[in-house]
Write an enzyme that holds these catalytic residues in place. Structure first.
Site, PDB file in Angstrom:
ATOM      1  N   GLY A  36       0.835  -1.124  -0.062  1.00  0.00           N
ATOM      2  CA  GLY A  36       0.015  -0.139  -0.137  1.00  0.00           C
ATOM      3  C   GLY A  36       0.703   1.328  -0.113  1.00  0.00           C
ATOM      4  O   GLY A  36       0.378   2.319   0.467  1.00  0.00           O
ATOM      5  N   ALA A  37       2.090   1.294  -0.706  1.00  0.00           N
ATOM      6  CA  ALA A  37       3.081   2.288  -0.581  1.00  0.00           C
ATOM      7  C   ALA A  37       2.419   3.464  -1.304  1.00  0.00           C
ATOM      8  O   ALA A  37       3.227   4.674  -0.964  1.00  0.00           O
ATOM      9  CB  ALA A  37       4.626   1.458  -0.832  1.00  0.00           C
ATOM     10  N   SER A  38       1.634   3.398  -2.049  1.00  0.00           N
ATOM     11  CA  SER A  38       1.214   4.364  -2.781  1.00  0.00           C
ATOM     12  C   SER A  38       0.075   5.041  -2.283  1.00  0.00           C
ATOM     13  O   SER A  38      -0.336   6.086  -2.711  1.00  0.00           O
ATOM     14  CB  SER A  38       0.894   4.082  -4.486  1.00  0.00           C
ATOM     15  OG  SER A  38      -0.028   3.235  -4.343  1.00  0.00           O
ATOM     16  N   LEU A  41      -2.577   6.303   3.716  1.00  0.00           N
ATOM     17  CA  LEU A  41      -1.840   5.926   5.149  1.00  0.00           C
ATOM     18  C   LEU A  41      -0.266   5.811   5.065  1.00  0.00           C
ATOM     19  O   LEU A  41       0.271   6.355   5.938  1.00  0.00           O
ATOM     20  CB  LEU A  41      -2.414   4.583   5.559  1.00  0.00           C
ATOM     21  CG  LEU A  41      -1.895   4.025   6.922  1.00  0.00           C
ATOM     22  CD1 LEU A  41      -2.249   4.909   8.017  1.00  0.00           C
ATOM     23  CD2 LEU A  41      -2.202   2.667   7.140  1.00  0.00           C
ATOM     24  N   LYS A 176      -5.601  -1.504  12.359  1.00  0.00           N
ATOM     25  CA  LYS A 176      -6.933  -1.869  12.408  1.00  0.00           C
ATOM     26  C   LYS A 176      -7.714  -1.368  11.231  1.00  0.00           C
ATOM     27  O   LYS A 176      -7.191  -0.344  10.449  1.00  0.00           O
ATOM     28  CB  LYS A 176      -7.412  -1.113  13.667  1.00  0.00           C
ATOM     29  CG  LYS A 176      -7.340   0.509  13.624  1.00  0.00           C
ATOM     30  CD  LYS A 176      -8.004   1.230  14.685  1.00  0.00           C
ATOM     31  CE  LYS A 176      -9.231   1.419  14.345  1.00  0.00           C
ATOM     32  NZ  LYS A 176      -9.538   2.637  13.660  1.00  0.00           N
ATOM     33  N   ASP A 205      -2.259  -0.862  17.237  1.00  0.00           N
ATOM     34  CA  ASP A 205      -3.274   0.164  17.711  1.00  0.00           C
ATOM     35  C   ASP A 205      -2.308   1.373  17.878  1.00  0.00           C
ATOM     36  O   ASP A 205      -1.784   1.289  19.102  1.00  0.00           O
ATOM     37  CB  ASP A 205      -4.058  -0.478  19.089  1.00  0.00           C
ATOM     38  CG  ASP A 205      -5.084   0.475  19.583  1.00  0.00           C
ATOM     39  OD1 ASP A 205      -4.832   1.761  19.284  1.00  0.00           O
ATOM     40  OD2 ASP A 205      -6.110   0.060  19.975  1.00  0.00           O
ATOM     41  N   HIS A 206      -2.645   2.395  17.342  1.00  0.00           N
ATOM     42  CA  HIS A 206      -1.425   3.454  17.500  1.00  0.00           C
ATOM     43  C   HIS A 206      -1.607   3.992  18.656  1.00  0.00           C
ATOM     44  O   HIS A 206      -0.705   4.851  19.197  1.00  0.00           O
ATOM     45  CB  HIS A 206      -1.377   4.273  16.264  1.00  0.00           C
ATOM     46  CG  HIS A 206      -2.401   5.391  16.216  1.00  0.00           C
ATOM     47  ND1 HIS A 206      -3.867   5.139  15.812  1.00  0.00           N
ATOM     48  CD2 HIS A 206      -2.589   6.613  16.648  1.00  0.00           C
ATOM     49  CE1 HIS A 206      -4.587   6.123  15.829  1.00  0.00           C
ATOM     50  NE2 HIS A 206      -3.784   7.227  16.357  1.00  0.00           N
ATOM     51  N   LYS A 210       1.287   5.940  22.101  1.00  0.00           N
ATOM     52  CA  LYS A 210       1.425   7.244  22.522  1.00  0.00           C
ATOM     53  C   LYS A 210       2.015   7.201  24.094  1.00  0.00           C
ATOM     54  O   LYS A 210       1.825   6.438  24.712  1.00  0.00           O
ATOM     55  CB  LYS A 210      -0.191   7.589  22.358  1.00  0.00           C
ATOM     56  CG  LYS A 210      -0.659   7.859  21.331  1.00  0.00           C
ATOM     57  CD  LYS A 210      -2.245   8.618  21.341  1.00  0.00           C
ATOM     58  CE  LYS A 210      -2.699   8.557  20.033  1.00  0.00           C
ATOM     59  NZ  LYS A 210      -2.815   9.975  19.462  1.00  0.00           N
ATOM     60  N   GLU A 244     -12.998  14.270  18.946  1.00  0.00           N
ATOM     61  CA  GLU A 244     -12.161  15.171  17.718  1.00  0.00           C
ATOM     62  C   GLU A 244     -13.124  16.191  17.223  1.00  0.00           C
ATOM     63  O   GLU A 244     -14.267  15.994  17.087  1.00  0.00           O
ATOM     64  CB  GLU A 244     -12.080  13.717  16.709  1.00  0.00           C
ATOM     65  CG  GLU A 244     -11.392  12.721  17.145  1.00  0.00           C
ATOM     66  CD  GLU A 244     -11.270  11.780  15.883  1.00  0.00           C
ATOM     67  OE1 GLU A 244     -10.310  11.735  15.070  1.00  0.00           O
ATOM     68  OE2 GLU A 244     -11.929  10.905  15.575  1.00  0.00           O
ATOM     69  N   HIS A 268      -9.187   1.536  20.543  1.00  0.00           N
ATOM     70  CA  HIS A 268      -8.464   2.564  21.106  1.00  0.00           C
ATOM     71  C   HIS A 268      -9.102   2.595  22.618  1.00  0.00           C
ATOM     72  O   HIS A 268      -8.542   2.476  23.727  1.00  0.00           O
ATOM     73  CB  HIS A 268      -8.297   3.877  20.502  1.00  0.00           C
ATOM     74  CG  HIS A 268      -8.049   4.014  19.215  1.00  0.00           C
ATOM     75  ND1 HIS A 268      -7.118   3.247  18.572  1.00  0.00           N
ATOM     76  CD2 HIS A 268      -8.519   4.583  18.089  1.00  0.00           C
ATOM     77  CE1 HIS A 268      -6.808   3.211  17.403  1.00  0.00           C
ATOM     78  NE2 HIS A 268      -7.776   4.157  17.173  1.00  0.00           N
ATOM     79  N   LYS A 368     -16.966  12.779  16.544  1.00  0.00           N
ATOM     80  CA  LYS A 368     -16.334  13.429  15.644  1.00  0.00           C
ATOM     81  C   LYS A 368     -17.168  14.758  15.553  1.00  0.00           C
ATOM     82  O   LYS A 368     -18.249  15.080  16.194  1.00  0.00           O
ATOM     83  CB  LYS A 368     -16.378  12.795  14.272  1.00  0.00           C
ATOM     84  CG  LYS A 368     -15.454  11.771  14.223  1.00  0.00           C
ATOM     85  CD  LYS A 368     -15.045  11.505  12.807  1.00  0.00           C
ATOM     86  CE  LYS A 368     -14.249   9.973  12.716  1.00  0.00           C
ATOM     87  NZ  LYS A 368     -12.717  10.197  13.071  1.00  0.00           N
TER      88      LYS A 368
HETATM   89  C1  BG6 Z   1      -8.192   6.023  14.117  1.00  0.00           C
HETATM   90  C2  BG6 Z   1      -9.632   6.307  13.727  1.00  0.00           C
HETATM   91  O1  BG6 Z   1      -7.953   4.900  14.436  1.00  0.00           O
HETATM   92  O2  BG6 Z   1      -7.802   7.072  15.180  1.00  0.00           O
HETATM   93  C3  BG6 Z   1     -10.051   7.743  13.242  1.00  0.00           C
HETATM   94  O3  BG6 Z   1      -9.926   5.351  12.531  1.00  0.00           O
HETATM   95  C4  BG6 Z   1      -9.590   8.829  14.071  1.00  0.00           C
HETATM   96  O4  BG6 Z   1     -11.309   7.879  12.926  1.00  0.00           O
HETATM   97  C5  BG6 Z   1      -7.881   8.450  14.591  1.00  0.00           C
HETATM   98  O5  BG6 Z   1      -9.914   9.957  13.822  1.00  0.00           O
HETATM   99  C6  BG6 Z   1      -7.894   9.219  15.886  1.00  0.00           C
HETATM  100  O6  BG6 Z   1      -6.517   9.360  16.404  1.00  0.00           O
HETATM  101  P1  BG6 Z   1      -5.775  10.375  17.180  1.00  0.00           P
HETATM  102  O7  BG6 Z   1      -4.336   9.665  17.358  1.00  0.00           O
HETATM  103  O8  BG6 Z   1      -5.620  11.649  15.980  1.00  0.00           O
HETATM  104  O9  BG6 Z   1      -6.355  10.625  18.304  1.00  0.00           O
END
Ligand code: BG6
Length: 518
Positions: A36-38, A41, A176, A205-206, A210, A244, A268, A368
């Site tokens: 998915g390099a192009s 994400l 995810k 799960d990013h 953090k 958000e 998350h 959101k």
């Molecule tokens: C992602 C969601 O996993 O996390 C997005 O798919 C969301 O919808 C994002 O905007 C929020 O991440 P962060 O790091 O900006 O809080």
């Protein structure tokens, strides 16, 4: 009672007294194959994170990034596109030099994801590069792809014999969402595990990467003073918020099916809940930590569909003003059906039915297009048992709060009461703030952290198969019950969300911490 913030210079921790660090792990030479390099994400998150690691000298001496996608880029056009994504044209000095040398580590191979020949050709090219640069065959496959492609790509890699090399097992990273229900997550796992074993699989799960999220474990278990209070006897409730101000942006195709519960809660939000609620692991090791998180999920009280309204509220944003700009409603966004019932906001009450947490509500909310982008965990303690000041003060003093602020201004804050200096007897609520600003050591962003950990093979910040499945097990019935109730409540963009969310807490005499509070 009005809150008088302490002068920052007094309240902030400005220096550390002692560093205690984990022993350094050396990462081996490797090739990161970016599927998915192009895509979006890769450009927005993965490549900038890799460049960030490179600039900090955190990548091993020898490494290659091989971009893979259907787009027919050449190696030089891939380098050019990556340069655009990193705004390389605006860099100067040492950063410019770093970009130029980083670019020399970038390669590109166009592939058809489902084609055996294409994968064999990719393998050939990887072998050629590995030999040319004297790299061990340590390979990481990063699938920055739409989830419907996961099965096809893992199957192709497996059939081409690429799940393992003579050097050992390759690692594979998934973004995810991992499935969109318990059934699909299980099916996906079965299909991946035909070729890749669980220790090879890294589910990102990013949020877990953090800084403040990692700090929850350190804060709870490296300090002895909070743990004795960390239970139903002293904690009244916990609030976890991920709000958000942005809308659905260009992701309506994915989001309109997912909605906020699949998008934010299944991963998350539940991960944050687990970190707050888990028991102390016996060892600081990936499996021990992930075992404790799974135990929290197993203790989550299942939804009684008859009590849906007592436990869940959902909302969908309508037109409004966010940060001074007029924004469209969800149903007016590009590619969103005009009759969509997808919730863009949800608030839910969770209970962890175990000895420690019996009866303590965990209120989770995420949405959101809210007034402000804030991610935080608020642990609200019970009020003092005998409140002698209440009889002589004009208002009762509130409870103490401990806040883990994940976004913006990451840090940890404790609120407590003190006497206002002077002749009149007054209490003031003050804050003791730990802030990252001014501290040595620049925080890594979530993607940098998880990429680094995958390279060193540390699984602690990745979600294990049982963790993913348990989270779906908790939320599948909620998604089903909510889908049968019809319309989510409308809320105006730029506000704090639907009124129903206030009622959810209001019933027990509690209130959400305002998104606008610092
Ligand atoms: C992602 C969601 O996993 O996390 C997005 O798919 C969301 O919808 C994002 O905007 C929020 O991440 P962060 O790091 O900006 O809080």
């Amino acid at each position: 009672m009005p809150e008088t913030p302490m002068p920052k210079s007094l309240a902030q921790i400005t220096d550390t007294l002692q560093d205690v660090c984990v022993m350094e792990r050396v990462s081996e030479p490797y090739v990161l194959v970016l599927f998915g390099a192009s895509g979006d994400l890769a450009a927005r998150k993965v490549l900038p994170a890799l460049f960030g690691l490179y600039v900090r000298r955190l990548l091993p001496e020898s490494f290659l990034i091989v971009g893979v996608a259907r787009t027919p880029y050449t190696e030089s056009s891939f380098r050019e596109k990556t340069g655009e994504a990193l705004n390389a044209g605006t860099l100067s000095g040492s950063l410019k030099a770093d970009w130029e040398s980083f670019a020399r580590h970038l390669y590109y191979v166009p592939v058809e994801y489902g084609s055996h020949d294409s994968m064999r050709a990719l393998d050939e090219r990887l072998r050629e590069l590995e030999e040319r640069y004297g790299l061990l065959r340590n390979r990481i496959f990063y699938l920055a792809l739409p989830p419907p492609l996961y099965e096809e790509v893992t199957e192709s890699l497996g059939r081409a014999g690429m799940a393992r090399t003579e050097q050992g097992p390759a690692r594979i990273i998934f973004e995810k969402p991992f499935g969109d229900s318990l059934d699909t997550a299980r099916r996906l796992t079965r299909s991946i595990q035909r070729y890749f074993d669980e220790p090879q699989i890294f589910r990102i799960d990013h949020y877990l990467g953090k800084e403040t999220v990692q700090n929850i474990l350190m804060f709870r278990f490296a300090n002895a003073i909070y743990e004795p209070l960390w239970n139903r006897q002293y904690i009244d409730h916990v609030q976890i918020t991920a709000s958000e101000s942005i809308g659905v942006e260009h992701r309506a195709g994915y989001y309109d099916h997912a909605g906020v519960i699949r998008d934010m809660f299944q991963n998350h939000m539940l991960q944050l809940l687990a970190l707050v609620a888990m028991e102390p692991p016996a060892r600081f090791e990936a499996e021990a930590v992930r075992d404790e998180k799974s135990k929290v999920f197993r203790s989550a009280r299942p939804l009684d569909p008859g009590k849906l309204k007592e436990r869940w509220v959902t909302g969908q944003y309508v037109r409004g003003t966010v940060n001074g700009t007029e924004v469209p409603g969800y149903r007016e966004e590009k590619n969103v059906p005009a009759s969509s019932l997808t919730p863009t906001y949800a608030a839910g009450v969770f209970y962890v039915d175990n000895w420690r947490w019996n009866g303590v509500p965990f209120y989770l909310r995420s949405g959101k297009r809210l007034a402000r982008g804030v991610t935080e965990i608020v642990v609200q303690f019970r009020s003092a048992p005998h409140r002698m000041f209440d009889t002589v003060m004009s208002e009762a003093a509130g409870p103490n709060e401990l806040v883990f602020r994940i976004k913006p201004d990451e840090g940890i804050m404790q609120r407590f009461y003190t006497k206002v200096p002077g002749s009149r007897l007054c209490l003031q609520q003050v804050r003791m703030v730990f802030s990252y600003q001014g501290l040595k050591g620049a925080p890594l962003d979530g993607y940098q952290r998880v990429l680094l950990d995958c390279m060193t093979g540390d699984r602690m910040l990745f979600v294990r198969q049982d963790g993913v499945e348990l989270a779906w097990e908790i939320l599948d019935p909620v998604i089903k019950a909510l889908s049968e109730t019809g319309f989510p409540e409308a809320y105006v963009s730029g506000t704090e969300g639907p009124e129903g969310a206030d009622e959810l807490l209001g019933r027990s005499g509690r209130r959400w911490r305002s998104l606008l509070e610092d």
